[in-house]
Design a protein around this motif. Structure first.
Motif, PDB file in Angstrom:
ATOM      1  N   ILE A  84      27.636 -13.476 -20.284  1.00  0.00           N
ATOM      2  CA  ILE A  84      26.535 -12.521 -20.105  1.00  0.00           C
ATOM      3  C   ILE A  84      26.251 -12.294 -18.631  1.00  0.00           C
ATOM      4  O   ILE A  84      26.129 -11.148 -18.168  1.00  0.00           O
ATOM      5  CB  ILE A  84      25.273 -13.040 -20.821  1.00  0.00           C
ATOM      6  N   ALA A  85      26.145 -13.386 -17.877  1.00  0.00           N
ATOM      7  CA  ALA A  85      25.831 -13.271 -16.451  1.00  0.00           C
ATOM      8  C   ALA A  85      26.909 -12.497 -15.709  1.00  0.00           C
ATOM      9  O   ALA A  85      26.616 -11.656 -14.846  1.00  0.00           O
ATOM     10  CB  ALA A  85      25.646 -14.661 -15.848  1.00  0.00           C
ATOM     11  N   ALA A  86      28.176 -12.759 -16.036  1.00  0.00           N
ATOM     12  CA  ALA A  86      29.276 -12.071 -15.360  1.00  0.00           C
ATOM     13  C   ALA A  86      29.287 -10.587 -15.703  1.00  0.00           C
ATOM     14  O   ALA A  86      29.528  -9.735 -14.839  1.00  0.00           O
ATOM     15  CB  ALA A  86      30.607 -12.714 -15.738  1.00  0.00           C
ATOM     16  N   LEU A  87      29.030 -10.243 -16.967  1.00  0.00           N
ATOM     17  CA  LEU A  87      29.000  -8.841 -17.371  1.00  0.00           C
ATOM     18  C   LEU A  87      27.821  -8.118 -16.724  1.00  0.00           C
ATOM     19  O   LEU A  87      27.923  -6.939 -16.375  1.00  0.00           O
ATOM     20  CB  LEU A  87      28.912  -8.735 -18.892  1.00  0.00           C
ATOM     21  N   LYS A  88      26.722  -8.822 -16.563  1.00  0.00           N
ATOM     22  CA  LYS A  88      25.560  -8.214 -15.915  1.00  0.00           C
ATOM     23  C   LYS A  88      25.873  -7.893 -14.456  1.00  0.00           C
ATOM     24  O   LYS A  88      25.463  -6.843 -13.932  1.00  0.00           O
ATOM     25  CB  LYS A  88      24.358  -9.162 -15.998  1.00  0.00           C
ATOM     26  N   ASP A  89      26.616  -8.774 -13.812  1.00  0.00           N
ATOM     27  CA  ASP A  89      27.003  -8.538 -12.419  1.00  0.00           C
ATOM     28  C   ASP A  89      28.078  -7.462 -12.311  1.00  0.00           C
ATOM     29  O   ASP A  89      28.193  -6.780 -11.289  1.00  0.00           O
ATOM     30  CB  ASP A  89      27.529  -9.825 -11.789  1.00  0.00           C
TER      31      ASP A  89
ATOM     32  N   ARG B 228      17.650 -18.500 -23.014  1.00  0.00           N
ATOM     33  CA  ARG B 228      18.526 -18.545 -21.839  1.00  0.00           C
ATOM     34  C   ARG B 228      19.456 -17.338 -21.812  1.00  0.00           C
ATOM     35  O   ARG B 228      19.801 -16.831 -20.738  1.00  0.00           O
ATOM     36  CB  ARG B 228      19.317 -19.853 -21.818  1.00  0.00           C
ATOM     37  N   LYS B 229      19.875 -16.853 -22.968  1.00  0.00           N
ATOM     38  CA  LYS B 229      20.714 -15.655 -23.011  1.00  0.00           C
ATOM     39  C   LYS B 229      19.958 -14.449 -22.453  1.00  0.00           C
ATOM     40  O   LYS B 229      20.519 -13.648 -21.687  1.00  0.00           O
ATOM     41  CB  LYS B 229      21.170 -15.366 -24.443  1.00  0.00           C
ATOM     42  N   PHE B 230      18.703 -14.316 -22.835  1.00  0.00           N
ATOM     43  CA  PHE B 230      17.909 -13.214 -22.296  1.00  0.00           C
ATOM     44  C   PHE B 230      17.689 -13.388 -20.797  1.00  0.00           C
ATOM     45  O   PHE B 230      17.751 -12.417 -20.039  1.00  0.00           O
ATOM     46  CB  PHE B 230      16.571 -13.113 -23.035  1.00  0.00           C
ATOM     47  N   GLU B 231      17.456 -14.590 -20.364  1.00  0.00           N
ATOM     48  CA  GLU B 231      17.268 -14.849 -18.936  1.00  0.00           C
ATOM     49  C   GLU B 231      18.538 -14.552 -18.148  1.00  0.00           C
ATOM     50  O   GLU B 231      18.485 -14.158 -16.976  1.00  0.00           O
ATOM     51  CB  GLU B 231      16.832 -16.297 -18.716  1.00  0.00           C
ATOM     52  N   ALA B 232      19.707 -14.711 -18.808  1.00  0.00           N
ATOM     53  CA  ALA B 232      20.988 -14.436 -18.141  1.00  0.00           C
ATOM     54  C   ALA B 232      21.285 -12.947 -18.049  1.00  0.00           C
ATOM     55  O   ALA B 232      22.177 -12.537 -17.294  1.00  0.00           O
ATOM     56  CB  ALA B 232      22.127 -15.139 -18.876  1.00  0.00           C
ATOM     57  N   GLY B 233      20.547 -12.126 -18.838  1.00  0.00           N
ATOM     58  CA  GLY B 233      20.757 -10.682 -18.730  1.00  0.00           C
ATOM     59  C   GLY B 233      20.900  -9.935 -20.037  1.00  0.00           C
ATOM     60  O   GLY B 233      21.132  -8.715 -20.028  1.00  0.00           O
ATOM     61  N   ALA B 234      20.772 -10.619 -21.187  1.00  0.00           N
ATOM     62  CA  ALA B 234      20.883  -9.925 -22.474  1.00  0.00           C
ATOM     63  C   ALA B 234      19.750  -8.922 -22.645  1.00  0.00           C
ATOM     64  O   ALA B 234      18.622  -9.158 -22.211  1.00  0.00           O
ATOM     65  CB  ALA B 234      20.873 -10.933 -23.620  1.00  0.00           C
ATOM     66  N   ASP B 235      20.063  -7.808 -23.281  1.00  0.00           N
ATOM     67  CA  ASP B 235      19.058  -6.771 -23.546  1.00  0.00           C
ATOM     68  C   ASP B 235      18.489  -6.859 -24.960  1.00  0.00           C
ATOM     69  O   ASP B 235      17.352  -6.465 -25.195  1.00  0.00           O
ATOM     70  CB  ASP B 235      19.681  -5.383 -23.343  1.00  0.00           C
ATOM     71  N   SER B 236      19.285  -7.335 -25.898  1.00  0.00           N
ATOM     72  CA  SER B 236      18.797  -7.511 -27.263  1.00  0.00           C
ATOM     73  C   SER B 236      19.691  -8.517 -27.973  1.00  0.00           C
ATOM     74  O   SER B 236      20.764  -8.874 -27.480  1.00  0.00           O
ATOM     75  CB  SER B 236      18.774  -6.188 -28.029  1.00  0.00           C
TER      76      SER B 236
END
Length: 289
Positions: A123-128, A158-166
């Motif tokens: 998730i974090a890598a895709l957000k970046d 933690r998934k939401f904190e890493a950048g998940a939208d839903s």
């Protein structure tokens, strides 16, 4: 009560017959104008190319917003991000980011040394990486590898904190299962409106029952009795439609406004439930090439 927002999940076909079935399923459900449709990723990355082809074809041919599943299984970080870039280049802006199931026979997920260790890293890598809308998995009942339900809630946060939208939940059979989970998530600081309940219309009770047992979903005893009686009278499809509609109605009456249907590439039952919920075709699709 207004009609809910809806979304559908498909899986990529492995045979010619399955390709026709997916095409027909998409053709029948596309007029309901879902928020998005997602296409799954086989265990161990076995359908990686098929998933890409299904995602791009559905998006191009039906004009739907398609979310591609992407996992951490059997690929390096570089390979996984290259897949994401290929989706972005094809106009796909939504990804369902999952750790993924281990390859058949492996038993337990083992990350590659050069791969993503878990969904948080992905998730974090895709957000970046780019401007993706990221959806993740959630478990209204304890994940088979989790210590307890509280650990599942903490991991989802933690998934939401890493950048998940839903988040999209695993399927369940009783509305209270999801509602309890949503309440616990909200108490933990997660926006309950960002959690989509996963709904599985029961095309075949014995098959869905086995699927539920494999994923850890609780199978209510009364459902066994109900489907046994319905089978004797030839009313399985009527019962399945009624139960799925009742489940969805129970969720909607408690403030849920979006439903995600696991279609298993069958359209009729999902379509009938959507009709019963007040979701009607916006416009018939014709001459789809």
């Amino acid at each position: 009560m207004s009609a809910p927002r809806i979304s559908f999940e498909f899986f990529p076909p492995k045979t010619l017959d399955a390709s026709f079935r997916l095409w027909e399923t998409t053709r029948m459900l596309a007029p309901l104008r879902p928020d998005f449709v997602s296409v799954t990723y086989g265990a161990g990355g076995t359908t990686r190319q098929l998933t890409h082809e299904a995602v791009t074809t559905i998006g191009r041919s039906f004009g739907l917003n398609v979310a591609a599943h992407l996992t951490c299984v059997d690929a390096s970080r570089a390979e996984t991000l290259e897949i994401a870039r290929a989706y972005a280049a094809a106009g796909v802006s939504e990804i369902v980011a999952l750790r993924g199931d281990p390859p058949k026979g492996q038993g337990k997920f083992r990350p590659r040394e050069d791969g993503f260790a878990n969904a948080l890293e992905l998730i974090a890598a895709l957000k970046d990486e780019g401007d993706f809308t990221l959806r993740v998995g959630a478990y209204p009942e304890r994940h088979p590898e989790s210590g307890d339900a509280d650990a599942d809630i903490a991991w989802l946060k933690r998934k939401f904190e890493a950048g998940a939208d839903s988040a999209i939940t695993q399927f369940f059979f009783e509305a209270e299962t999801f509602l309890r989970f949503r309440d616990k998530a909200q108490k933990a600081g997660i926006d309950g409106d960002k959690i989509l309940p996963g709904i599985i219309p029961i095309e075949n009770w014995h098959g869905i029952r086995r699927f539920a047992q494999a994923t850890g979903a609780t199978v209510p005893g009364w459902m066994d009795d109900a489907f046994e009686k319905a089978a004797r009278d030839g009313r399985e499809q009527l019962l399945a439609t009624a139960l799925c509609t009742e489940l969805c109605d129970g969720l909607l009456s408690e403030g849920v406004d979006a439903l995600h249907f696991y279609t298993l590439n069958h359209a009729h039952l999902t379509r009938d439930v959507c009709y019963a919920l007040g979701v009607k075709p916006a416009v018939a699709l014709q001459n789809v090439a």
